[in-house]
Scaffold this active site. Structure first.
Site, PDB file in Angstrom:
ATOM      1  CB  ALA A 134      44.638  42.701  34.741  1.00  0.00           C
ATOM      2  CB  SER A 141      41.470  37.758  41.223  1.00  0.00           C
ATOM      3  OG  SER A 141      41.140  38.122  39.900  1.00  0.00           O
ATOM      4  CG  ASN A 142      43.774  41.822  38.498  1.00  0.00           C
ATOM      5  OD1 ASN A 142      42.892  42.291  37.800  1.00  0.00           O
ATOM      6  ND2 ASN A 142      44.611  40.891  38.047  1.00  0.00           N
ATOM      7  N   PRO A 143      41.227  43.736  40.413  1.00  0.00           N
ATOM      8  CG  PRO A 143      41.254  45.804  41.477  1.00  0.00           C
ATOM      9  CD  PRO A 143      42.144  44.734  40.961  1.00  0.00           C
TER      10      PRO A 143
END
Ligand code: CTP
Length: 217
Positions: free
Chosen positions: A91, A24-26
């Site tokens: 995102a 995933s990403n932040p």
């Protein structure tokens, strides 16, 4: 008069290896969440498609929660033909494991060189289906060559506007309450919305879309 319909995506996606581990990403989803609220206030009937996030439902007509890029694609495909304005701020994870195991894999059995594959590009897929009169706004999260890369995405994904986010500076962008935003427009250069709280920038973005594109629908 019929209300315009707006579809906003926000947040990260999660691409699971097994039932407890993922790529995933932040992203927190805050920017898109504020955009959905601002779009509803602008009088547009707005649906927010939100990836995994601690945020409550937005104050728009509907918040739909999804997990993976594939889920987000499917949800958006179901909504897109009735959408007048798409604002794709999610995102989306660019890759996913080729294999997903249903249970938790034991530590000793974890594949240390897992095969990955690309996720579908949701915005590019929707853009290929676009009909006359639909407004498509993408985002570009960049750490360098921000405007150049954003202009490339405008062309490649056939968009009306790209919201260029400089995510290189500490305290701005991913997971922050603040952002730095510049709009890249088709054939019309750039418009700098400046730095500020995401809530204010979201309001400015929706105001800009209303003034520049919706007036001409
Ligand atoms: N996007 C998408 N589906 C993906 C990846 C991105 O719909 N699988 C959308 C994002 O929501 C955003 C735009 O495409 O509106 C640009 O996303 P970004 O992550 O900045 O760029 P990428 O297209 O992924 O390209 P790169 O990682 O090379 O910058």
């Amino acid at each position: 008069m019929k209300k315009l319909r707006c579809l906003v995506t926000a947040g990260p996606t999660r691409e699971y290896f097994d039932s407890v581990r993922f790529i995933s990403n932040p992203s927190s989803g805050k920017m898109g969440w504020h955009i959905a609220n601002a779009a509803e206030r602008a009088g547009w009937e707005t649906t927010l498609v939100l990836g995994p996030s601690g945020l409550p439902d937005a104050s728009c007509s509907r918040t739909v929660r999804v997990v993976s890029a594939q889920d987000m694609l499917e949800e958006c495909l179901g909504l897109f033909c009735d959408t007048d304005i798409l604002i794709m701020s999610a995102a989306v994870s660019d890759v996913r494991p080729k294999v997903r195991v249903g249970q938790k894999v034991k530590k000793a059995d974890i594949d240390l060189n897992p095969q990955l594959e690309r996720t579908p590009d949701i915005l590019a897929t929707l853009s290929q289906m676009r009909r006359a009169g639909q407004i498509l706004v993408g985002f570009a999260a960049e750490t360098h060559n921000v405007l150049e890369y954003a202009a490339g995405k405008l062309e490649q994904k056939n968009l009306d506007c790209v919201v260029a986010n400089d995510v290189s500076a500490a305290g701005l962008g991913f997971a922050s309450d603040y952002n730095r935003v510049c709009l890249v427009l088709r054939g019309a250069g750039t418009v700098d919305l400046g730095n500020g709280p995401k809530e204010i920038l979201a309001e400015k973005l929706v105001g800009f879309i209303a003034e520049r594109f919706v007036k001409n629908l």
